[in-house]
Design an enzyme around this catalytic site. Sequence first.
Site, short mmCIF file in Angstrom:
data_model
loop_
_atom_site.label_atom_id
_atom_site.label_comp_id
_atom_site.label_asym_id
_atom_site.label_seq_id
_atom_site.Cartn_x
_atom_site.Cartn_y
_atom_site.Cartn_z
N LYS A 252 55.53 31.87 43.74
CA LYS A 252 54.50 31.88 42.47
C LYS A 252 54.41 33.11 41.36
O LYS A 252 53.73 32.96 40.46
CB LYS A 252 53.37 31.95 43.50
CG LYS A 252 52.04 31.92 42.41
CD LYS A 252 50.29 31.98 43.87
CE LYS A 252 50.07 33.38 44.61
NZ LYS A 252 49.67 34.31 43.94
N ASN A 253 54.38 34.50 42.81
CA ASN A 253 54.14 35.80 41.17
C ASN A 253 55.05 35.94 40.59
O ASN A 253 54.77 36.89 39.72
CB ASN A 253 54.00 36.90 42.57
CG ASN A 253 51.97 36.76 43.11
OD1 ASN A 253 51.85 36.05 42.69
ND2 ASN A 253 52.18 37.33 44.15
N ARG B 23 40.58 46.50 42.47
CA ARG B 23 41.81 45.35 41.39
C ARG B 23 41.41 45.60 40.00
O ARG B 23 40.94 44.66 39.00
CB ARG B 23 42.24 44.23 42.05
CG ARG B 23 42.15 44.41 42.99
CD ARG B 23 42.49 42.18 43.52
NE ARG B 23 44.62 42.23 43.18
CZ ARG B 23 44.91 40.88 42.82
NH1 ARG B 23 43.77 39.65 43.36
NH2 ARG B 23 45.93 40.41 42.81
N ARG C 243 46.13 27.66 46.12
CA ARG C 243 46.17 28.61 44.23
C ARG C 243 47.74 28.62 45.07
O ARG C 243 48.16 28.99 43.98
CB ARG C 243 45.22 29.50 44.06
CG ARG C 243 43.92 29.16 43.98
CD ARG C 243 42.53 30.31 44.46
NE ARG C 243 44.50 31.64 43.55
CZ ARG C 243 44.09 32.85 43.34
NH1 ARG C 243 42.57 33.28 44.14
NH2 ARG C 243 44.78 32.93 42.72
N CYS D 123 37.11 40.83 42.63
CA CYS D 123 37.80 40.35 43.22
C CYS D 123 37.40 40.34 45.31
O CYS D 123 37.22 40.93 45.16
CB CYS D 123 39.26 40.34 43.24
SG CYS D 123 40.38 40.09 44.32
N ASP E 137 50.58 41.13 51.35
CA ASP E 137 50.61 39.46 51.18
C ASP E 137 50.53 39.62 52.37
O ASP E 137 51.09 37.53 53.13
CB ASP E 137 50.83 38.71 49.54
CG ASP E 137 50.67 39.67 48.77
OD1 ASP E 137 49.76 39.86 48.63
OD2 ASP E 137 51.68 39.00 47.61
N1 EPU Z 1 45.81 49.68 40.37
C1 EPU Z 1 45.11 49.84 39.52
N2 EPU Z 1 45.05 49.91 38.24
C2 EPU Z 1 45.65 48.84 38.01
C3 EPU Z 1 46.38 47.93 38.79
C4 EPU Z 1 46.31 47.78 40.00
O1 EPU Z 1 44.35 50.81 40.31
O2 EPU Z 1 45.47 49.31 36.73
C5 EPU Z 1 45.83 49.33 42.24
C6 EPU Z 1 45.14 47.92 43.29
O3 EPU Z 1 43.77 48.36 43.07
C7 EPU Z 1 45.71 48.24 44.55
C8 EPU Z 1 47.00 48.46 43.76
O4 EPU Z 1 46.98 49.20 42.54
O5 EPU Z 1 44.83 48.79 45.18
C9 EPU Z 1 48.24 47.76 43.53
O6 EPU Z 1 47.62 46.60 42.90
P1 EPU Z 1 48.83 45.13 41.99
O7 EPU Z 1 48.51 46.06 40.55
O8 EPU Z 1 50.17 45.48 42.74
O9 EPU Z 1 48.41 44.58 42.29
P2 EPU Z 1 48.15 42.60 41.10
O10 EPU Z 1 49.49 42.87 40.70
O11 EPU Z 1 47.13 42.40 40.48
C10 EPU Z 1 49.87 41.65 42.58
C11 EPU Z 1 49.86 40.21 43.47
C12 EPU Z 1 49.67 39.84 44.30
C13 EPU Z 1 49.48 40.96 46.08
C14 EPU Z 1 49.80 42.45 44.89
C15 EPU Z 1 50.44 43.44 45.76
C16 EPU Z 1 50.78 38.62 41.39
C17 EPU Z 1 50.01 37.25 40.67
N3 EPU Z 1 49.10 39.08 42.08
O12 EPU Z 1 48.45 41.68 42.31
O13 EPU Z 1 49.69 38.45 45.08
O14 EPU Z 1 49.00 41.47 46.54
O15 EPU Z 1 50.74 42.36 43.54
O16 EPU Z 1 51.72 43.46 46.61
O17 EPU Z 1 52.10 39.28 40.86
C18 EPU Z 1 49.30 36.95 46.72
O18 EPU Z 1 49.82 36.21 45.76
O19 EPU Z 1 48.47 36.41 47.65
C19 EPU Z 1 48.51 38.57 45.83
C20 EPU Z 1 47.27 38.78 45.96
#
Ligand code: EPU
Length: 421
Positions: A22-23, A122, A400, A117, A308
């Site tokens: 998915k990701n 996030r 999802r 969320c 995850d």
């Molecule tokens: N963060 C910030 N600022 C930002 C972006 C992130 O502070 O601008 C923080 C977040 O709050 C969090 C940390 O950085 O504490 C890591 O978040 P990240 O941005 O890596 O998460 P994401 O990109 O929103 C993706 C996956 C998630 C997975 C996380 C961590 C996708 C579509 N989603 O989310 O997948 O948990 O990386 O590996 O790729 C899932 O599949 O169930 C899922 C939630």
Amino acid sequence: MDKLIITGGEKLSGELRISGAKNSALPILAATLLSKIPVSIGNIPHLHDITTTMELLGRMGVQLVVDEKMNVEVDASTIKNFEAPYELVRTMRASILVLGPLVAHYGTAHVSFPGGCAIGTRPVDLHLDGLIKMGAEIKIEGGYIHAKADRLKGARLVLEKITVTGTENLMMAATLAEGTTIIENAAKEPEVSDLAYFLNKMGAKISGIGTDILEIEGVDQLGTENLHFDILPDRIETGTYLVAAAMTGGQITVKNTRPNTLDAVLEKLKEAGAEITTGEDWIKLDMKDKKPHSVSVRTAPYPAFPTDMQAQFTAMNSIADGVSVITETVFENRFMHVQEMQRMGADITLESNNAICRGVNNLTAAPVMATDLRASASLVLAGLVAKGDTLVDRIYHIDRGYDHIEEKLAQLGATIRRVPN
Ligand code: EPU
């Protein structure tokens, strides 16, 4: 809303085919916005988040044709508007992934600001800061991010925190920028690398793939005739079924997967007592009828133990021999499953970002529900070992991210059925 009913007590055994990740599929679909030449993408998982992404692209005017094997043909040359509306973004935060490609290719984007969320605050500040450093003008108005740029310019971006979709958004934006962009402290998740390989196949110039320093030399345009790309197998789906088998003392083989993307998870399963054998694209797990031992885990960005997989290991530890500590360091509020597991008789105490889990002999069935994808999946796993019929509500979260979960578990011998509302 559909529900799942699981009758616990069956030992899982047999073979299973893993779907595409998915990701990885979500950013790759967004990346098609960077080109005007049609592309074909294979191994797309059958998931609600994929349908949402296709709807999002479709509303922009992009043409998508899906065949019966879930190959998707995308032609983004017909794009007419550059908006990701609130009603789609609020159901799928990953919609933010269209921001980088739109502003890089078309110089304009209007993306609803993702709200709160279930697993934490996030924010997307790092996505926005990076785009601003590349010359984009960003305004937040009426709940939307409005981004504008003539042509983005290469920049050195040092990410304050490791972010998966942040790295992906900025890497996509940088492919069409003028000059070279360096992303330091980049996320190294296999899905980020899969996206980079896809972008390079479209003509991008990305190096340092799989490391925490990505170098992207901007090009004038992207697109390759007759491009077909297969999505990487889903490591989290793989891990979820392996944990399910381990909890039931079973023996399963998962196929069409990539064992080398699951090192930290496989190590923990071995520590729990599983015998693990791997080939290039398969993993066999054998618990030899035994109960798992408790294993402590600490989540962190790849290649460490993935957040995850945290909920699924919490489910396993709840019935394992011994005491474990589960530490969540990526998201501040990702223990929503714990209260539900407690209702099933689990002995888990939360202390800030740690869950202290004392394994119990048995869980007992109860009606449960969760507010995020992995938490919901972990409740299904708990149901597999609970006495009685567990009813998991609000399973749209599971749909999802898990491709036909009840069919795949039933194929392994679980007693599970979907009850439509
Ligand atoms: N963060 C910030 N600022 C930002 C972006 C992130 O502070 O601008 C923080 C977040 O709050 C969090 C940390 O950085 O504490 C890591 O978040 P990240 O941005 O890596 O998460 P994401 O990109 O929103 C993706 C996956 C998630 C997975 C996380 C961590 C996708 C579509 N989603 O989310 O997948 O948990 O990386 O590996 O790729 C899932 O599949 O169930 C899922 C939630």
